[in-house]
Design an enzyme around this catalytic site. Structure first.
Site, PDB file in Angstrom:
ATOM      1  N   HIS A 270      68.737 -30.809 -61.554  1.00 31.27           N
ATOM      2  CA  HIS A 270      67.555 -31.047 -60.718  1.00 31.27           C
ATOM      3  C   HIS A 270      67.213 -29.795 -59.892  1.00 31.27           C
ATOM      4  CE1 HIS A 270      64.920 -33.735 -58.239  1.00 31.27           C
ATOM      5  NE2 HIS A 270      65.184 -32.827 -57.314  1.00 31.27           N
ATOM      6  N   GLU A 271      68.198 -29.306 -59.161  1.00 23.24           N
ATOM      7  CA  GLU A 271      67.947 -28.121 -58.329  1.00 23.24           C
ATOM      8  C   GLU A 271      67.666 -26.902 -59.204  1.00 23.24           C
ATOM      9  OE1 GLU A 271      67.333 -28.717 -55.385  1.00 23.24           O
ATOM     10  OE2 GLU A 271      68.309 -30.678 -55.174  1.00 23.24           O
ATOM     11  N   HIS A 274      64.020 -26.789 -59.887  1.00 26.14           N
ATOM     12  CA  HIS A 274      63.298 -26.150 -58.763  1.00 26.14           C
ATOM     13  C   HIS A 274      63.461 -24.625 -58.840  1.00 26.14           C
ATOM     14  CE1 HIS A 274      62.044 -29.613 -56.437  1.00 26.14           C
ATOM     15  NE2 HIS A 274      63.265 -30.105 -56.314  1.00 26.14           N
ATOM     16  N   GLU A 300      58.505 -30.899 -57.465  1.00 23.71           N
ATOM     17  CA  GLU A 300      59.339 -32.033 -57.885  1.00 23.71           C
ATOM     18  C   GLU A 300      59.132 -32.334 -59.376  1.00 23.71           C
ATOM     19  OE1 GLU A 300      61.407 -32.866 -55.599  1.00 23.71           O
ATOM     20  OE2 GLU A 300      62.361 -34.644 -56.458  1.00 23.71           O
TER      21      GLU A 300
END
Lengths: 509, 509
Positions: A270-271, A274, A300
């Site tokens: 997830h990170e 980003h 997001e």
């Protein structure tokens, strides 16, 4: 007297803005450091330094000098002569200037102090599960935000003004529509899953997976995603985040739960999503406010694209399950690929947003969105929040928190004065599904690439279509250019229905 | 019109200064980060941010606002009414103001650019061992410094003005005297060691000592020294240093050579000595320029005190040798304490300053001091440096470099424009011996404490006598208050003679 040319003014303005972004980069590093191992006895003094630099940036954003630059560069004739980057920088600074200048300095100072008190009161209130303790602070925070909306003005709905801070261009009208659509289809899907006979096994997930091996596997996955370790690093923290200091220095943080490897692995992906965004912003934008993601929602969309559409994809694990087994301590030796895949996609009603699965997650957001909208429009009172919260949870998810710690007090956002932020999470998810659908047209062999571990075409496509532009394009513009349409929840619904019928082995209708 | 009281001005001045120190703290963290793992692709942009903040601090130090504060607060009547801390802060800012304002802005800018070019040219020149490549840059750097001395003015000797930047209060006259004393006794001591029959064995030092075990042992030693890990951390770097961001955040860095554990262990003790100084400065001084060590020499006295007077002391190893054996990979299993102790105190002529032992180290400094003094006073020309260097090495140490890389090009200092810095290293060493002698009167059981591993009384004594004051006292004032006398090389000479006769088993005269 020497007359300044437009070019001189443009240059002086860009230097001024560069100084602001330099301060912000220094603040960013201090923030990262505080969250990854700064010695605790230095924290108080470091916070003062951060406060000092933040004030400096704020003061520069509303200074007479800033106003002069903006006035001069906005003049008809002048504005048209500016570079695209300067034009958009002027617009961003103007937006910021107008937002900041409209709030009386005294009130803003009071608000900053309130926020910092409210955050620590919230922390205690959550620990004691005592909403009444937090209530007076939340009331004041809501009042401030309502007043700010009056200062800033609004169109159609007061909440639109707050939405605009996080997701410019998206309105209550649009969100109401897509959220209703999602709700209509996800609520029954959740019920189907709850009633399914053949649920995934999950017991084998909760054995022991040594933290250093989780880190090694996380690095391996980041590498596969195309995260550039020469332009970033992976560190441990308590509340994971990614931070872009400049495109050459974008850091990922994660945490390791030895009893549940999913926290680190899906958190890192997830990170990492980003981070791929921030690493691939055009270096032409460095030194301007444009060298960052264009909105919370688009950001997001990138993290969720990687976490869900890649990381929870069967093909991804066809490539990587053997590797995971090697890093793990024998935990998966007797688990076949199918069981493993189903286990990491287990879904169902739960109380805590940040632990929710990809199917129920949007419902958690809707609860918050409806409450925020009601508060700002004066249709809901703070004192009634615990009841309203619990009723909505029951309505959407069919479960009811037993106390406020696992209910209305669970999230930090409101204590920091953030209203209008939550919808971005769900919007990002909707965008991600739209983007995936668009990508499928250009990369029809998406699943094959995942099976081969060749994620480069996927990363490059995102770099090309989204990342490089930073804030040069508005979120809605990005969405339009990439997908050819506006906000549309249908793709997410289709994805969830198809996937969860497969995972839960439900008959296709 | 509201008249500002002295108190208002004092407060405004202190806030102004606090902003400068906040910027410096942010710069410090960025520096630390660059040296401990910042991703390399972000370095260029980060350097720009550091440059931006540094210019900001410089501009504030010479601004009209600063001049106004200094003028107002220096007025007779006003100055006396200020707190001790403000008085000393005014003095420091005035010194800085006057130093910075006297150099024409254009010249300074040119000098900054030259330095940064010279550093990279030096690096290449050292690699190629080609002095002529570096010569034109060094000539310009020397010329700038000579010109600066003219701007700043000088007393008795031009070099005094440069010394004053690093070791205020110490003059050429004093240094000439103590260096002559040291030389007279150390040069024959080196010869005795060279001719000694019974030299320490050292072969067992160079086996394999895993880096992570070295780190664990370094942490253990830092803990024993009283280094506060809640106010600091230990990281890996290429050129080790300690950095005090504020007293609650003082970081130590070290490097690990698996073939020679001494690099990490003595390096860590050395940097730990610097760190103990910065951790124990009174928090009353935070936010002023006084919250740091009072001079380079006093700082070095602390690192060398711990490295040599504690870390190379027999009693210290009586306590810690067994622990070292446990951390090591069997390397010392067959080595007795006496042989170990002698091995870590092996001494003799060598070419490279930073690898020199504690006996010959001051001689390396003298070579540099005499050259610098000659250059600034126009008695030596840059083009002659390689020959002069080699002759002096032969004269003092009895060995001659075979090339300039291991001779005149070995140190980075001159390429960065630092002239007047080197003497601090030797002064710190002399101070350390003086301080040890003073400590012996208060702590007569020093060796016993080391044998027990109870270093707290030693640390507390240094905290009390030196550390807490930061820059509130001048170096010479500290020395006088602690030892009751001025600069005196006799204690260092006595220490070296006694110790090395023991280590080399030379007959006492």
């Amino acid at each position: 007297m020497v007359t300044k040319t437009n070019h001189d003014i443009e240059e002086a303005f860009l230097n001024y803005v560069k100084k602001m972004t330099s301060f912000e980069e220094a603040i960013g590093l201090m923030f990262w450091d505080l969250r990854t191992g700064a010695p605790k006895k230095g924290v108080e003094q470091r916070s003062e330094v951060i406060g000092m630099l933040s004030s400096e940036v704020f003061d520069m954003s509303v200074s007479g000098q800033m106003k002069e630059y903006l006035d001069q560069l906005s003049k008809p004739g002048t504005f048209e002569s500016l570079s695209e980057i300067t034009k958009k920088t002027v617009k961003e600074c103007k937006k910021e200037y107008e937002r900041n200048i409209k709030i009386p300095a005294d009130e803003y100072r009071e608000y900053v102090i309130l926020r910092s008190k409210a955050e620590s009161v919230w922390e205690e209130a959550k620990e004691k599960s005592d909403f009444q303790m937090f209530q007076p602070y939340l009331e004041k925070l809501v009042d401030f935000n309502k007043k700010f909306v009056e200062y800033w003005g609004y169109k159609d709905n007061k909440y639109n003004t707050l939405l605009d801070m996080f997701e410019p261009g998206v309105t209550v009208e649009q969100i109401d529509k897509v959220f209703a659509q999602l709700r209509e289809r996800i609520v029954p899907l959740v019920q189907m899953v709850v009633n399914a006979d053949d649920k995934p096994e999950t017991g084998f997930l909760f054995k022991n997976f040594p933290a250093d091996k989780q880190r090694d596997f996380s690095m391996y996955v980041l590498g596969q995603m195309g995260y550039d370790f020469n332009a970033g690093r992976l560190d441990k923290t308590v509340h994971p985040f990614a931070i872009g200091l400049n495109p050459g220095d974008v850091r990922v943080t994660t945490k390791y739960d030895e009893k549940d490897f999913r926290t680190a692995v899906f958190g890192t992906i997830h990170e990492g999503g980003h981070a791929l965004y921030e690493q691939n912003i055009s270096t032409d934008l460095v030194g301007t406010p444009l060298a960052t993601g264009t909105s919370m929602g688009i950001h997001e969309s990138q993290s969720l694209f990687w976490e869900n559409f890649v990381g929870r994809n069967e093909s991804f694990w066809k490539k990587n399950y053997e590797a995971l087994k090697e890093y793990a301590d024998g935990q998966f030796d007797d688990v076949n690929m199918e069981d493993f895949y189903r286990s990491i996609n287990v879904a169902g009603p739960s109380l805590i947003r940040i632990e929710a699965d990809e199917m129920t997650y949007p419902l958690h957001i809707m609860v918050r969105y409806e409450i925020e909208k009601g508060l700002i429009n004066g249709e809901i009172e703070v004192k009634d929040l615990p009841d309203i919260w619990n009723e909505k949870m029951e309505e959407y998810l069919g479960i009811r928190p037993e106390n406020d710690a696992e209910g209305v007090l669970q999230d930090v956002h409101w204590s920091g004065g953030s209203f209008g932020y939550f919808p971005s999470y769900a919007l990002g998810y909707i965008y991600a599904a739209q983007i995936k659908n668009a990508m499928d047209k250009d990369i029809p062999n998406f699943d094959e690439l995942l099976e081969e571990g060749d994620l480069k075409p996927v990363k490059n496509w995102l770099n090309d279509k989204i990342h490089q532009y930073g804030k040069l394009k508005e979120p809605i513009e990005i969405l339009k250019d990439v997908t050819g349409e506006g906000l549309n929840a249908q793709y997410l619904i289709d994805y969830l229905e198809e996937k969860y019928k497969r995972v839960y082995r439900l008959e296709t209708e």
